[in-house]
Design a protein around this motif. Sequence first.
Motif, short mmCIF file in Angstrom:
data_model
loop_
_atom_site.label_atom_id
_atom_site.label_comp_id
_atom_site.label_asym_id
_atom_site.label_seq_id
_atom_site.Cartn_x
_atom_site.Cartn_y
_atom_site.Cartn_z
N ASP A 196 4.05 -2.62 -7.84
CA ASP A 196 2.72 -2.60 -8.44
C ASP A 196 1.65 -2.32 -7.38
N ALA A 197 1.84 -2.86 -6.18
CA ALA A 197 0.90 -2.61 -5.08
C ALA A 197 0.89 -1.13 -4.72
N ILE A 198 2.08 -0.51 -4.69
CA ILE A 198 2.17 0.92 -4.40
C ILE A 198 1.44 1.72 -5.48
N ARG A 199 1.65 1.33 -6.74
CA ARG A 199 1.01 2.02 -7.86
C ARG A 199 -0.52 1.94 -7.75
N VAL A 200 -1.04 0.76 -7.49
CA VAL A 200 -2.49 0.57 -7.38
C VAL A 200 -3.06 1.39 -6.22
N ALA A 201 -2.36 1.34 -5.08
CA ALA A 201 -2.83 2.05 -3.90
C ALA A 201 -2.79 3.56 -4.12
N GLU A 202 -1.75 4.05 -4.78
CA GLU A 202 -1.66 5.49 -5.06
C GLU A 202 -2.76 5.93 -6.01
N GLN A 203 -3.02 5.14 -7.05
CA GLN A 203 -4.05 5.51 -8.02
C GLN A 203 -5.43 5.59 -7.38
N ASN A 204 -5.64 4.81 -6.33
CA ASN A 204 -6.93 4.81 -5.65
C ASN A 204 -6.97 5.78 -4.48
N GLY A 205 -5.86 6.50 -4.25
CA GLY A 205 -5.85 7.48 -3.18
C GLY A 205 -5.81 6.89 -1.79
N TRP A 206 -5.24 5.68 -1.65
CA TRP A 206 -5.21 5.01 -0.36
C TRP A 206 -3.98 5.32 0.49
N LEU A 207 -3.00 6.03 -0.08
CA LEU A 207 -1.75 6.26 0.65
C LEU A 207 -1.56 7.70 1.11
N LEU A 208 -2.58 8.52 0.99
CA LEU A 208 -2.44 9.92 1.41
C LEU A 208 -2.14 9.98 2.90
N GLY A 209 -1.20 10.85 3.27
CA GLY A 209 -0.85 11.02 4.67
C GLY A 209 0.64 11.08 4.86
N GLU A 210 1.03 11.23 6.12
CA GLU A 210 2.46 11.35 6.42
C GLU A 210 3.10 9.97 6.45
#
Length: 210
Positions: A196-210
């Motif tokens: 769920d943490a991954i889902r929330v972070a992805e939806q907010n664009g916080w995980l972009l990058g390598e």
Amino acid sequence: MSGGSTPIRLLLADDQALVRGALAALLSLEEDLTVVAEVGRGDEVVPEARRSSPDVALLDVEMPGLDGIAATAALRAALPTCRVLVVTTFGRPGYLRRAMEAGASGFVVKDTPARQLADAVRRVHAGLRVVDPTLAAETLAAGVSPLTERETEVLRTARGGGSAADLARALHLSEGTVRNHLSAAIGKTGARNRADAIRVAEQNGWLLGE
């Protein structure tokens, strides 16, 4: 376009050839716009821009080689006169904030009507900022990422699955440290668990990058 004026030169960067081709076809219908270059990778943006000298670059966010936000920063550093309009499928608040910080002049989603997209190009070329209004409101509501750099890295790695021990080996951290970072990330995102943490972070664009 008034007689004798020079068309606005465009560079398109999108890893999906069909999308890139469609954008090129639509924008080329406008008399005052001309597509001078197309690339499918983020790390091709600056070399191609040096060759073709575009006035405005339309960049996707998620591309191989270099993401669109990193490509924006690189392009603005290499060719300050070339303005950047980010055109993406993913209208995520974190992406908008980071794109603007990287030097983009505009941020719109790909389902923007063709005439509106062409107008966005003109406005960006004229030195104005163009931002999807709904996304702008969402960005203000979402705020900046609450995650530390290490927590972001752990969540990003966790997207591929694996146990805490697997993540620890991949990140060269202790298993306890990984668990602590995961726990902190879950708490900061208000999530129920790691997924769920991954889902929330992805939806907010916080995980972009390598």
